[in-house]
Design a protein around this motif. Sequence first.
Motif, PDB file in Angstrom:
ATOM      1  N   PRO A   5       0.827  -1.206   0.000  1.00  0.00           N
ATOM      2  CA  PRO A   5       0.000   0.000   0.000  1.00  0.00           C
ATOM      3  C   PRO A   5       0.862   1.257   0.000  1.00  0.00           C
ATOM      4  O   PRO A   5       1.943   1.280   0.568  1.00  0.00           O
ATOM      5  CB  PRO A   5      -0.780  -0.113   1.306  1.00  0.00           C
ATOM      6  N   GLU A   6       0.371   2.301  -0.657  1.00  0.00           N
ATOM      7  CA  GLU A   6       1.161   3.528  -0.748  1.00  0.00           C
ATOM      8  C   GLU A   6       0.919   4.418   0.453  1.00  0.00           C
ATOM      9  O   GLU A   6      -0.127   4.355   1.097  1.00  0.00           O
ATOM     10  CB  GLU A   6       0.776   4.291  -2.007  1.00  0.00           C
ATOM     11  N   HIS A   9      -2.318   6.336   0.746  1.00  0.00           N
ATOM     12  CA  HIS A   9      -3.450   5.501   1.146  1.00  0.00           C
ATOM     13  C   HIS A   9      -3.383   5.168   2.637  1.00  0.00           C
ATOM     14  O   HIS A   9      -4.397   5.197   3.340  1.00  0.00           O
ATOM     15  CB  HIS A   9      -3.479   4.223   0.300  1.00  0.00           C
ATOM     16  N   GLU A  12      -4.675   7.946   4.621  1.00  0.00           N
ATOM     17  CA  GLU A  12      -6.143   7.980   4.561  1.00  0.00           C
ATOM     18  C   GLU A  12      -6.768   6.961   5.506  1.00  0.00           C
ATOM     19  O   GLU A  12      -7.768   7.245   6.172  1.00  0.00           O
ATOM     20  CB  GLU A  12      -6.599   7.631   3.141  1.00  0.00           C
ATOM     21  N   VAL A  13      -6.167   5.773   5.524  1.00  0.00           N
ATOM     22  CA  VAL A  13      -6.696   4.715   6.391  1.00  0.00           C
ATOM     23  C   VAL A  13      -6.623   5.143   7.853  1.00  0.00           C
ATOM     24  O   VAL A  13      -7.589   5.010   8.607  1.00  0.00           O
ATOM     25  CB  VAL A  13      -5.925   3.392   6.165  1.00  0.00           C
ATOM     26  N   ARG A  54      -2.716  -4.216   8.191  1.00  0.00           N
ATOM     27  CA  ARG A  54      -3.631  -4.708   7.165  1.00  0.00           C
ATOM     28  C   ARG A  54      -3.757  -6.212   7.383  1.00  0.00           C
ATOM     29  O   ARG A  54      -2.765  -6.935   7.335  1.00  0.00           O
ATOM     30  CB  ARG A  54      -3.103  -4.408   5.767  1.00  0.00           C
ATOM     31  N   ASP A 108     -11.501  -0.925   3.513  1.00  0.00           N
ATOM     32  CA  ASP A 108     -11.343   0.138   2.512  1.00  0.00           C
ATOM     33  C   ASP A 108     -12.047  -0.234   1.197  1.00  0.00           C
ATOM     34  O   ASP A 108     -12.607  -1.318   1.061  1.00  0.00           O
ATOM     35  CB  ASP A 108      -9.859   0.492   2.304  1.00  0.00           C
ATOM     36  N   ASP A 109     -12.009   0.671   0.230  1.00  0.00           N
ATOM     37  CA  ASP A 109     -12.750   0.458  -1.022  1.00  0.00           C
ATOM     38  C   ASP A 109     -12.238  -0.740  -1.808  1.00  0.00           C
ATOM     39  O   ASP A 109     -12.969  -1.358  -2.572  1.00  0.00           O
ATOM     40  CB  ASP A 109     -12.682   1.708  -1.904  1.00  0.00           C
TER      41      ASP A 109
END
Length: 369
Positions: A5-6, A9, A12-13, A54, A108-109
């Motif tokens: 994951p960047e 992102h 945002e999480v 995650r 997440d999406d």
Amino acid sequence: VNSSPELAHLREVVQQFSITGQVEDIQPFGSGHINDTFRVRMKGQGSRDYLLQRINHHVFKDVPVLMNNIRIVTDHLRARLKAPTKPVFLQDCYTYLNTREGSNYFRDDAGHFWRMTYFIPESKSYDILETADQALSGGRAYGMFLNLLSDLPADHLGETIPAFHDVCSRLQVFDAVLHRDACHRAREAPIEIALVQREAAAMTVILDWGRAGRIHLRVTHNDTKFNNILFDKNDRVLAIVDLDTVMPGYIHYDFGDAIRSGANTAAEDEADLAKISMDINLFASFARGFLEQTKYILNKAEIEQLAFSAQLMTYIIGLRFLTDYLDGDRYYKIRHPGHNLQRARAQFQLLRSMQEQHSEMEKIIRQLI
Ligand code: GN1
Ligand code: MG
């Protein structure tokens, strides 16, 4: 399988959880084989950092059940450890932050699941032990964990990975993967395959005794790798982490896996087999600490199989590494080609060392009761 994951992102999480303060930076953390873990550093003096994870939902297919288990278990520990003995881990690594919707995880999406706890500063863990005292403390810690959970009925928890330590179902999967041999790798591992087949019959005893009602399903941790114990700088235990596999299980899964990982003289994936053996002194110290905490909750049959449980867990993990190798490395993160085969070989070497020392191990357990 998953791209990493960047940073944008990740930021945002983090914002999905109800926290105060500003994020300084986010860095990968730790050495787990399954989940992705990050340390979230916060800006400003005195602010506490977080641990963001995650959850690998290919491995843990029902994350809501998993996070519900964790809630039940940490609530139970909190109730049993009332002040003034309240240890700090209840406030940090066992506190999962809520999202703004009040859930203890966020989806997440892209369908990835995330959770966040407080980071414990200045902790360390051991992949290879240095002293018998570390083994003693580790044995007490896992023993106390199991003792505290011994009055929580196992059927209150769901199975986060069905049949996780069921050696019969692991062998069925192995047989199917070997038969398919999709990557043409079976020819690289004839000795390991023969060992799995030769030892299989002896490995079902725990399941047999469970079915016969001689031993009982309890709430167990099921991933008692020694490095799931956090120590402080003075080698005092801070916490037991990695609660993903806390679910119904036999005591042998926890004792056995801790010996597999904690009493090994070498790394789990050591390439030089001559370096690998089970250290009987580490075994004795761990067993002493463990039984101090658990001997009054265990029955005779459970105690009788403790020494053997180290063999069982070493066999199962070796079998799983070998299966994953034959299957094209789809489960465990690997660092180089052939890594899973190397891991399997190392585990089977450790198994041989345990078999050689079996009667000594049984004697030690008997003396501790
Ligand atoms: C995995 O997550 P981690 O790295 O602590 C695995 C364990 C194995 C271990 C072997 C969910 O644990 O069962 O014993 O690797 N966890 C899962 O190192 O499969
Ligand atoms: Mg784990």
